[in-house]
Design a protein around this motif. Structure first.
Motif, short mmCIF file in Angstrom:
data_model
loop_
_atom_site.label_atom_id
_atom_site.label_comp_id
_atom_site.label_asym_id
_atom_site.label_seq_id
_atom_site.Cartn_x
_atom_site.Cartn_y
_atom_site.Cartn_z
N ALA A 152 -23.48 -13.26 -41.21
CA ALA A 152 -23.09 -13.31 -39.80
C ALA A 152 -21.61 -13.68 -39.67
CB ALA A 152 -23.97 -14.30 -39.05
N ILE A 153 -21.17 -14.64 -40.46
CA ILE A 153 -19.76 -15.05 -40.42
C ILE A 153 -18.87 -13.93 -40.92
CG2 ILE A 153 -18.07 -16.61 -41.48
CD1 ILE A 153 -20.25 -18.77 -41.44
N PHE A 154 -19.28 -13.29 -42.01
CA PHE A 154 -18.46 -12.21 -42.58
C PHE A 154 -18.28 -11.07 -41.59
CE2 PHE A 154 -18.05 -8.24 -45.02
CZ PHE A 154 -16.93 -8.54 -45.79
N LEU A 155 -19.37 -10.64 -40.96
CA LEU A 155 -19.27 -9.52 -40.03
C LEU A 155 -18.49 -9.89 -38.77
CD1 LEU A 155 -20.11 -6.58 -39.62
CD2 LEU A 155 -22.13 -7.40 -38.39
N SER A 156 -18.73 -11.08 -38.24
CA SER A 156 -18.01 -11.47 -37.03
C SER A 156 -16.53 -11.68 -37.31
CB SER A 156 -18.62 -12.74 -36.41
OG SER A 156 -18.68 -13.79 -37.33
N SER A 157 -16.17 -12.09 -38.53
CA SER A 157 -14.75 -12.22 -38.87
C SER A 157 -14.06 -10.88 -38.88
CB SER A 157 -14.59 -12.90 -40.24
OG SER A 157 -14.97 -12.04 -41.31
N ARG A 158 -14.83 -9.82 -39.11
CA ARG A 158 -14.26 -8.48 -39.13
C ARG A 158 -14.27 -7.82 -37.74
NH1 ARG A 158 -13.11 -10.26 -43.34
NH2 ARG A 158 -13.14 -9.28 -45.40
N LEU A 159 -15.34 -8.06 -36.98
CA LEU A 159 -15.52 -7.33 -35.73
C LEU A 159 -15.23 -8.15 -34.48
CD1 LEU A 159 -18.85 -5.40 -36.50
CD2 LEU A 159 -16.50 -4.61 -36.80
N ALA A 160 -15.58 -9.44 -34.49
CA ALA A 160 -15.44 -10.24 -33.27
C ALA A 160 -15.03 -11.67 -33.62
CB ALA A 160 -16.76 -10.24 -32.50
N PRO A 161 -13.82 -11.87 -34.14
CA PRO A 161 -13.38 -13.22 -34.54
C PRO A 161 -13.38 -14.22 -33.39
CG PRO A 161 -11.55 -11.65 -34.58
CD PRO A 161 -12.78 -10.85 -34.42
#
Length: 381
Positions: A152-161
């Protein structure tokens, strides 16, 4: 007197808001659940204390460089590992070095349960879109349904920081609350007869199979979903360190010292990111609600798919539908919850090893799902 007045103005008592008190209460609740209830203490103690650290009131933007969102502060530098997605792959390295994939290799069809549980991700993705979140934000929110904090952290860091704090807290909260959320759903969707199903003992898995699995598993999954390479590459690399038998020191470092250090830094900074002046918004609360829905749908999806599988299996080959709930990525808590529920129904029925198969498959599945979402949204990034 001017100096005294300035000192008073800079104290937390002079700058506290109701939001700070709310978040401090949440932090204390996390610490209580970790210590008194033993709910994922390795996660909730650092996160809970981080919430306290992040919500000590101070005067912002005057050069003190205290807050996690102030450039140049110590917390801001530590938080860099979250916002840039550095910590999650290191966590996956440690998970790989701790994980035994034997249960999955002995009964590969159980991998389908890990895949089925990912339905919560895509349904929540569509729900978030319907509620007005952008397509990138919706993808990041949806991944909470996998109950996989690092992903969840990895994807949000890419898409919705901009949502990374709320998403991370929601994901880790629901991971910790697996023993509370999953049992009612499992009991609602299964009959007593189904909960009493005994599964065949898993077959013995050879050393060669264990060595080949991380190599070919990495190649296959990352060819399908290259966006998941940082996560799955590290997961399977850690597992190869464990199973090769010739890199014990590296395996021990990854599975003990390294993952412990990263967990401390990740938990503390994620907790500190809940700074009330930035975090406490209606949007964050909505993310928590969507995360809960996502996790419940994922649990139900795994159980229902296990029941569906049984329609096509011989009586002796049937799976206990409860293990479908372990298809989420909360390793090993979800598998442990399934086993405990099985013990309540029949104290001689041991489901832990069977439940670990969809559980570790869920880790792989959520990372693949994250990579797929990234691939679909590349033009939107």
């Amino acid at each position: 007197m001017e100096g005294l007045q300035q000192f008073i103005n800079f104290t937390g008592f002079a700058n506290v808001t109701p939001g700070h008190l709310v978040m401090i209460s949440v932090g204390l609740l996390f610490i209580y659940l970790a210590i008194a209830k033993d709910y994922e203490p390795l996660l909730l103690v650092p996160i809970g204390f981080g919430i306290l650290v992040g919500n000590i009131p101070f005067v912002e933007n005057v050069g003190l460089q205290l807050g996690i969102y102030e450039n140049g502060s110590v917390l801001n530098y530590l938080y860099y590992g979250v916002t840039k997605g550095i910590y999650p792959p290191l966590i996956f390295l440690g998970i790989g070095a701790m994980t035994d994939f034997s249960a999955l290799l002995s009964n590969p069809k159980l991998m389908l349960l890990g895949a089925a549980a990912q339905i919560g991700i895509f349904i929540t993705f569509m729900a978030a879109l319907a509620l007005g979140f952008s397509i990138d934000q919706s993808a990041a929110i949806g991944i909470i349904g996998g109950a996989d904090g690092p992903t969840a952290i990895f994807l949000s860091s890419r898409l919705a920081p901009e949502l990374i704090g709320a998403i991370a807290i929601a994901a880790y909260s629901y991971m910790a609350l697996v023993p509370v959320i999953q049992p009612p759903i499992i009991k609602l969707l299964t009959t007593k007869e189904e909960r009493l199903i005994r599964m065949k003992p898993p077959r013995s898995v050879s050393k060669l199979e264990k060595i080949l699995f991380p190599i070919f598993g990495m190649i296959l999954t990352t060819f399908i979903s290259p966006g998941a390479l940082p996560l799955l590459g590290m997961l399977f690399f850690g597992n190869l360190l464990k199973e090769s038998g010739v890199t014990k020191r590296l395996s021990d470092t990854a599975s003990k010292g390294l993952i412990d250090i990263v967990t401390i830094l990740l938990g503390l900074t994620v907790g500190a990111s809940t700074q009330a002046t930035t975090f406490l918004t209606p949007q964050s609360i909505l993310i928590f609600v969507l995360g809960a829905v996502s996790f419940m749908i994922a649990t139900a999806g795994g159980v229902l798919f296990a029941k569906f599988m049984n329609l096509f299996l011989k009586k002796d080959d049937r799976v206990n539908p409860m293990i479908g709930a372990a298809g989420v990525s909360a390793v090993p808590d979800s598998a442990r919850v399934v086993h405990q529920l099985g013990q309540v129904e029949d104290s001689s029925n041991y489901l832990l090893m069977h439940a670990m198969a969809p559980n570790v498959a869920g880790v792989i599945g959520s990372a693949v799902a994250a990579g797929i979402l990234m691939a679909f949204l590349m033009k939107a990034i």
